[in-house]
Design a protein around this motif. Sequence first.
Motif, short mmCIF file in Angstrom:
data_model
loop_
_atom_site.label_atom_id
_atom_site.label_comp_id
_atom_site.label_asym_id
_atom_site.label_seq_id
_atom_site.Cartn_x
_atom_site.Cartn_y
_atom_site.Cartn_z
N ASP A 1 10.77 10.20 -1.56
CA ASP A 1 11.16 11.58 -2.09
C ASP A 1 10.03 12.67 -1.36
O ASP A 1 8.96 12.33 -1.52
CB ASP A 1 10.88 11.68 -3.60
CG ASP A 1 11.23 12.98 -4.35
OD1 ASP A 1 11.36 13.93 -3.58
OD2 ASP A 1 11.43 12.92 -5.59
N ARG A 2 10.43 13.35 -0.41
CA ARG A 2 9.80 14.16 0.02
C ARG A 2 8.99 15.23 -0.49
O ARG A 2 8.06 16.12 -0.10
CB ARG A 2 10.47 15.06 1.51
CG ARG A 2 11.02 13.85 2.13
CD ARG A 2 11.72 14.42 3.49
NE ARG A 2 10.70 15.01 4.38
CZ ARG A 2 10.98 15.48 5.74
NH1 ARG A 2 12.26 15.16 6.13
NH2 ARG A 2 10.09 15.87 6.31
N ARG A 3 9.46 15.44 -1.82
CA ARG A 3 8.71 16.44 -2.54
C ARG A 3 7.54 16.10 -3.28
O ARG A 3 6.52 16.70 -3.54
CB ARG A 3 9.54 16.73 -3.96
CG ARG A 3 10.92 17.69 -3.44
CD ARG A 3 11.93 17.75 -4.52
NE ARG A 3 12.30 16.37 -4.99
CZ ARG A 3 13.21 16.04 -5.92
NH1 ARG A 3 13.77 17.24 -6.56
NH2 ARG A 3 13.48 15.08 -6.34
N VAL A 4 7.18 14.45 -3.36
CA VAL A 4 6.18 13.95 -3.97
C VAL A 4 5.12 13.70 -2.92
O VAL A 4 5.26 13.00 -1.78
CB VAL A 4 6.34 12.68 -4.58
CG1 VAL A 4 5.24 12.04 -5.11
CG2 VAL A 4 7.61 12.94 -5.42
N SER B 1 4.45 8.58 4.28
CA SER B 1 5.37 8.15 3.18
C SER B 1 6.36 7.33 3.81
O SER B 1 6.74 6.28 3.39
CB SER B 1 6.13 9.53 2.71
OG SER B 1 5.43 10.19 2.04
N VAL B 2 6.57 7.21 5.08
CA VAL B 2 7.53 6.45 5.96
C VAL B 2 6.52 5.31 6.03
O VAL B 2 7.34 4.03 5.90
CB VAL B 2 8.09 6.91 7.13
CG1 VAL B 2 8.76 5.90 8.09
CG2 VAL B 2 9.05 8.14 6.89
N GLU B 3 5.40 5.46 6.31
CA GLU B 3 4.75 4.17 6.60
C GLU B 3 4.61 3.30 5.29
O GLU B 3 4.52 2.04 5.31
CB GLU B 3 3.09 4.61 7.20
CG GLU B 3 3.21 5.05 8.30
CD GLU B 3 2.10 5.57 8.81
OE1 GLU B 3 1.68 5.70 10.00
OE2 GLU B 3 1.12 5.85 8.15
N SER B 4 4.41 3.90 4.19
CA SER B 4 4.28 3.31 2.67
C SER B 4 5.66 2.42 2.54
O SER B 4 5.86 1.35 2.04
CB SER B 4 4.07 4.59 1.69
OG SER B 4 2.78 4.90 1.78
N ALA B 5 6.89 3.19 2.79
CA ALA B 5 8.14 2.48 2.55
C ALA B 5 8.34 1.29 3.51
O ALA B 5 8.90 0.33 3.14
CB ALA B 5 8.96 3.60 2.64
N PRO C 1 0.89 -1.17 -0.03
CA PRO C 1 0.08 -0.07 0.05
C PRO C 1 0.86 1.29 0.02
O PRO C 1 2.13 1.14 0.47
CB PRO C 1 -0.90 -0.12 1.36
CG PRO C 1 -0.64 -1.54 1.76
CD PRO C 1 0.69 -2.01 1.31
N THR C 2 0.50 2.24 -0.65
CA THR C 2 1.17 3.60 -0.60
C THR C 2 0.30 4.72 -0.47
O THR C 2 -1.02 4.85 -1.36
CB THR C 2 1.82 3.72 -2.03
OG1 THR C 2 2.50 5.01 -2.09
CG2 THR C 2 1.15 3.55 -3.28
N ALA C 3 0.52 5.43 0.42
CA ALA C 3 -0.32 6.56 0.78
C ALA C 3 -0.72 7.74 -0.32
O ALA C 3 0.15 8.05 -1.19
CB ALA C 3 0.21 7.57 1.91
N SER C 4 -1.94 7.84 -0.44
CA SER C 4 -2.57 8.53 -1.62
C SER C 4 -2.19 8.18 -3.09
O SER C 4 -2.15 8.81 -4.07
CB SER C 4 -2.06 9.91 -1.64
OG SER C 4 -2.43 10.55 -0.43
N GLY C 5 -1.51 6.78 -3.07
CA GLY C 5 -1.12 6.25 -4.40
C GLY C 5 0.00 6.90 -4.88
O GLY C 5 0.25 6.96 -6.27
N LEU C 6 0.86 7.53 -4.21
CA LEU C 6 1.59 8.38 -4.67
C LEU C 6 3.20 7.58 -5.06
O LEU C 6 3.92 7.99 -5.98
CB LEU C 6 2.40 9.26 -3.54
CG LEU C 6 1.20 10.48 -3.06
CD1 LEU C 6 2.06 11.38 -1.87
CD2 LEU C 6 1.28 11.20 -4.48
N GLU C 7 3.55 6.48 -4.56
CA GLU C 7 4.38 5.68 -4.97
C GLU C 7 5.63 6.31 -4.92
O GLU C 7 6.51 6.41 -5.92
CB GLU C 7 4.37 5.21 -6.25
CG GLU C 7 3.14 4.14 -6.32
CD GLU C 7 2.93 3.29 -7.71
OE1 GLU C 7 3.96 3.21 -8.41
OE2 GLU C 7 1.78 3.04 -7.94
#
Length: 202
Positions: free
Chosen positions: A105-108, A124-128, A37-43
């Motif tokens: 990538d914190r910009r995304v 983002s960290v949770e997704s990774a 899973p990736t938050a907001s589908g950002l990948e």
Amino acid sequence: MELHDAILNRTSVRYFEEKNVPEEHVRELVEAAVRAPTASGLENWRFVVFGSKKAREKLYGLIAEGMIRYYRAVNLSDEKIEKLKTRMYESGMYRAPVYVAVFIDRRVRFLKGSEFDELEFIWSVESAAMAIQNLMLKAVELGLGTVYIGVTNFQGIEDEVRELAGLDENHYLVGVIPVGYPREEIQPRKRRKSIDEVLSFV
């Protein structure tokens, strides 16, 4: 292999055989990782594989430095720190044929505005982290061992890992994962706490 078996057999492996991991296996690990899973589908994750001897040796030195700083931070004696150095430099603890560094990538991001900076970062960290777990479970299926390395996040060390990976300061290192064939028989350890100690129903 059943998922149940992969979950129960996953354990932290710190010693690896001097045996190359096929590139197709590394690709399979990352393919499993990006199914998380990736938050907001950002990948917005980035996987950097350190496989060359030069890159691995440099990264290994940074891991060793991080471990020593960790031991000092928890006030372990100089004697125990010397034992750690022996395990690393003579026994090869954490020395692996492949390292996978996982960045975000914190910009995304999805939510704009500084008031969401911390929340976006946490997501983002949770997704990774979920991607890393997928990678580790796939490794079990492939007969590979892994271990999570977080000490590379100490100030200064993370900068060097990021530079070694060829990334800019917008990338945050979530963790480094040594990957290889276990040198010893895998023996998953039991959890200290029972399910009843950590589970609540509301």
